[in-house]
Design a protein around this motif. Structure first.
Motif, short mmCIF file in Angstrom:
data_model
loop_
_atom_site.label_atom_id
_atom_site.label_comp_id
_atom_site.label_asym_id
_atom_site.label_seq_id
_atom_site.Cartn_x
_atom_site.Cartn_y
_atom_site.Cartn_z
N LEU A 190 -8.70 0.35 12.99
CA LEU A 190 -7.54 -0.30 13.59
C LEU A 190 -6.87 -1.26 12.60
O LEU A 190 -5.64 -1.27 12.46
CB LEU A 190 -7.95 -1.05 14.86
N GLY A 191 -7.68 -2.05 11.92
CA GLY A 191 -7.11 -2.98 10.95
C GLY A 191 -6.38 -2.28 9.83
O GLY A 191 -5.28 -2.69 9.44
N LEU A 192 -6.96 -1.20 9.32
CA LEU A 192 -6.32 -0.47 8.23
C LEU A 192 -5.03 0.20 8.69
O LEU A 192 -4.03 0.22 7.94
CB LEU A 192 -7.29 0.59 7.68
N LEU A 193 -5.01 0.75 9.88
CA LEU A 193 -3.80 1.41 10.38
C LEU A 193 -2.65 0.41 10.50
O LEU A 193 -1.51 0.71 10.11
CB LEU A 193 -4.07 2.08 11.73
N PHE A 194 -2.93 -0.77 11.05
CA PHE A 194 -1.87 -1.75 11.23
C PHE A 194 -1.42 -2.34 9.89
O PHE A 194 -0.26 -2.72 9.73
CB PHE A 194 -2.32 -2.87 12.16
N ALA A 195 -2.33 -2.42 8.92
CA ALA A 195 -1.99 -3.06 7.64
C ALA A 195 -1.32 -2.10 6.66
O ALA A 195 -0.63 -2.54 5.73
CB ALA A 195 -3.24 -3.65 7.00
N ALA A 196 -1.50 -0.79 6.85
CA ALA A 196 -1.10 0.17 5.82
C ALA A 196 0.41 0.18 5.56
O ALA A 196 0.84 0.19 4.39
CB ALA A 196 -1.56 1.58 6.23
N ILE A 197 1.23 0.20 6.60
CA ILE A 197 2.67 0.25 6.40
C ILE A 197 3.19 -1.01 5.70
O ILE A 197 3.94 -0.90 4.71
CB ILE A 197 3.41 0.51 7.73
N PRO A 198 2.82 -2.23 6.15
CA PRO A 198 3.27 -3.42 5.41
C PRO A 198 2.77 -3.44 3.96
O PRO A 198 3.51 -3.86 3.06
CB PRO A 198 2.67 -4.58 6.21
N ILE A 199 1.54 -2.99 3.72
CA ILE A 199 1.05 -2.97 2.34
C ILE A 199 1.88 -2.01 1.49
O ILE A 199 2.25 -2.32 0.35
CB ILE A 199 -0.44 -2.57 2.31
N GLY A 200 2.20 -0.85 2.03
CA GLY A 200 3.06 0.09 1.31
C GLY A 200 4.43 -0.50 1.03
O GLY A 200 4.99 -0.32 -0.06
N ALA A 201 4.98 -1.23 2.01
CA ALA A 201 6.28 -1.86 1.82
C ALA A 201 6.22 -2.91 0.72
O ALA A 201 7.15 -3.04 -0.10
CB ALA A 201 6.75 -2.49 3.13
N VAL A 202 5.14 -3.68 0.68
CA VAL A 202 4.99 -4.69 -0.38
C VAL A 202 4.92 -4.01 -1.75
O VAL A 202 5.58 -4.45 -2.71
CB VAL A 202 3.73 -5.54 -0.14
N LEU A 203 4.16 -2.93 -1.86
CA LEU A 203 4.07 -2.21 -3.12
C LEU A 203 5.44 -1.66 -3.53
O LEU A 203 5.81 -1.70 -4.71
CB LEU A 203 3.05 -1.07 -3.01
N GLY A 204 6.17 -1.15 -2.55
CA GLY A 204 7.52 -0.66 -2.84
C GLY A 204 8.41 -1.77 -3.36
O GLY A 204 9.20 -1.57 -4.29
N GLY A 205 8.27 -2.96 -2.79
CA GLY A 205 9.05 -4.09 -3.26
C GLY A 205 8.67 -4.53 -4.65
O GLY A 205 9.52 -4.85 -5.48
#
Length: 430
Positions: free
Chosen positions: A284-299
């Motif tokens: 659950l923690g990884l699923l919720f964190a994955a999209i924001p982490i990807g967005a940060v990497l994109g930034g």
């Protein structure tokens, strides 16, 4: 107040800007930070991005502690959404009729006072769900008034060619806050207690108020002052959108991506069923964190795309990539593959946010930017909540993996049809 920095509707690109070579071409484009006014606005965002997330965690936690009911937590979310939508539309109209710096001062101060009241009720042990929901509604109303003015001000602080970079800088900070804030809240609650989270947020907002105070004045441009921010002005904003196809398409692109393709409502079910062998809590923690982490990497690597001039194609490509990544997530049985697809979706979402924001700031005139940002705030806030309803229903009917994958494929198909049928977005460039 520092008034030495002039602001105009369209700032000229800096011909002396240094060229980036080697690995620096791939890293985050920081050109807007050379502008003192933008740097102050962005710097204040760094502080409040984490602080606001502390309150975002504390409110549902306190409500659940009082009621032991997730239904009350959901009701509180709705109590905050309605005033956010109403006041974002009104706030956009206000931002087009008064000095945006003054509006930011008023609204940031209001949010800070509300955070202080959150702290007082928690410190006093009031344990009133009604008081919490009322405070949340007031806070979201202030936020709805604040966001359009804040976003619309960016085009007055940086040149047009730096708008994507400025949006990438701001979005990266906000996404980082969404990752770091909840983690920090979880670590602090056992140490200092829940009430102090509200107090930290209030203190952080004082920094924001000071940074906004030091901005230059941002009054309506010549010939646009003297209007009243009422229903007539809000309606004029919607007429403006309907008459400017590229603006309408930028909103539709986000609605398509979020409503059809945001699967967060199904994360708990996927964590407890599909990815249960990995541990439900971890999944659950990884699923919720994955999209924001990807967005940060994109930034962080936004230098790879922030100088693109075909903004329309960048939005189209990003939404299609989002849909494909979500479809891949839905088809994944491995948790780590699923997280990788969600992170890719986060990168695509960052690209989409950057260029949709740039289109709104560059394609709209300054007298309409506040209202465009008001509608943008409503779309960003409302789309994922509609997706929660849609995906929750589809997940119950067809199963979570089928619902997620189907939504991703729908995003790709609908975006391709829209791009082919209406060429305005494909043709838009700066």
């Amino acid at each position: 107040m520092d008034t030495s920095e002039s602001t105009t509707e369209e700032r000229e690109p800096d011909p002396q800007a240094p060229r980036r070579h080697g690995w620096r071409r791939w890293a985050m484009d920081t050109r807007p930070l050379r502008r003192p006014a933008y740097r102050r606005l962005w710097g204040s965002t760094i502080v409040t991005a984490v602080g606001s997330q502390l309150t975002a965690v504390a409110v549902p936690k306190q409500i659940y502690d009082i009621t032991a009911s997730s239904a009350w937590v959901g009701a509180a979310s709705l109590a905050g959404l309605v005033p956010l939508i109403v006041f974002a539309l009104w706030g956009g109209a206000i931002a087009d009729t008064m000095d945006r710096r003054k509006l930011l001062l008023i609204t940031n101060s209001g949010i800070a006072v509300t955070s202080l009241l959150f702290w007082l009720q928690a410190f006093a042990g009031l344990e009133s769900v009604g008081a919490l929901m009322l405070l949340l509604a007031v806070q979201q109303a202030f936020w709805g008034l604040n966001a359009p003015a804040r976003n619309a001000s960016i085009a007055r602080l940086v040149p047009g060619d730096e708008l994507p970079a400025a949006n990438a800088l701001g979005s990266t900070v906000m996404q980082t806050g969404q990752v770091a804030g909840p983690l920090l809240a979880g670590a602090l609650i056992p140490v200092i207690g829940l009430p102090e989270l509200y107090l930290i947020d209030a203190l952080a907002l004082c920094v924001t108020v000071w940074a906004v105070y030091r901005l230059p004045s941002l009054p309506p441009l010549a010939g646009t002052a003297g209007r009243r921010a009422g229903v007539k002005e809000i309606a004029a904003g919607f007429r403006y959108i309907s008459g400017h196809t590229v603006l309408l398409l930028s909103f539709l692109a986000d609605i398509i991506a979020m409503v059809l393709g945001m699967p967060r409502a199904l994360f708990p079910q996927l964590a407890s069923q599909t990815y249960a062998p990995y541990g439900e809590g971890l999944a659950l923690g990884l699923l919720f964190a994955a999209i924001p982490i990807g967005a940060v990497l994109g930034g962080l690597f936004s230098g790879t795309f922030s100088r693109a001039r075909r903004h329309g194609w960048m939005v189209i490509g990003a939404v299609i990539a989002w849909g494909a990544a979500i479809a891949g997530f839905g088809l994944s049985r491995s948790l780590w593959v699923a997280v990788a697809f969600l992170a890719l979706a986060g990168v695509a979402d960052m690209v989409s946010m950057v260029f949709r924001g740039a289109i709104l700031l560059s394609a709209a005139t300054d007298e309409m930017r506040g209202r465009m940002q008001g509608v943008f705030t409503v779309v960003v806030a409302g789309g994922p909540r509609l997706a929660d309803v849609l995906h929750g229903t589809a997940g119950s009917a067809f199963g979570p993996r089928t619902a997620v994958a189907g939504g991703g494929f729908l995003v790709v198909a609908v975006m391709l049809v829209l791009a082919a049928a209406v060429p305005a977005l494909r043709r838009y460039r700066v």
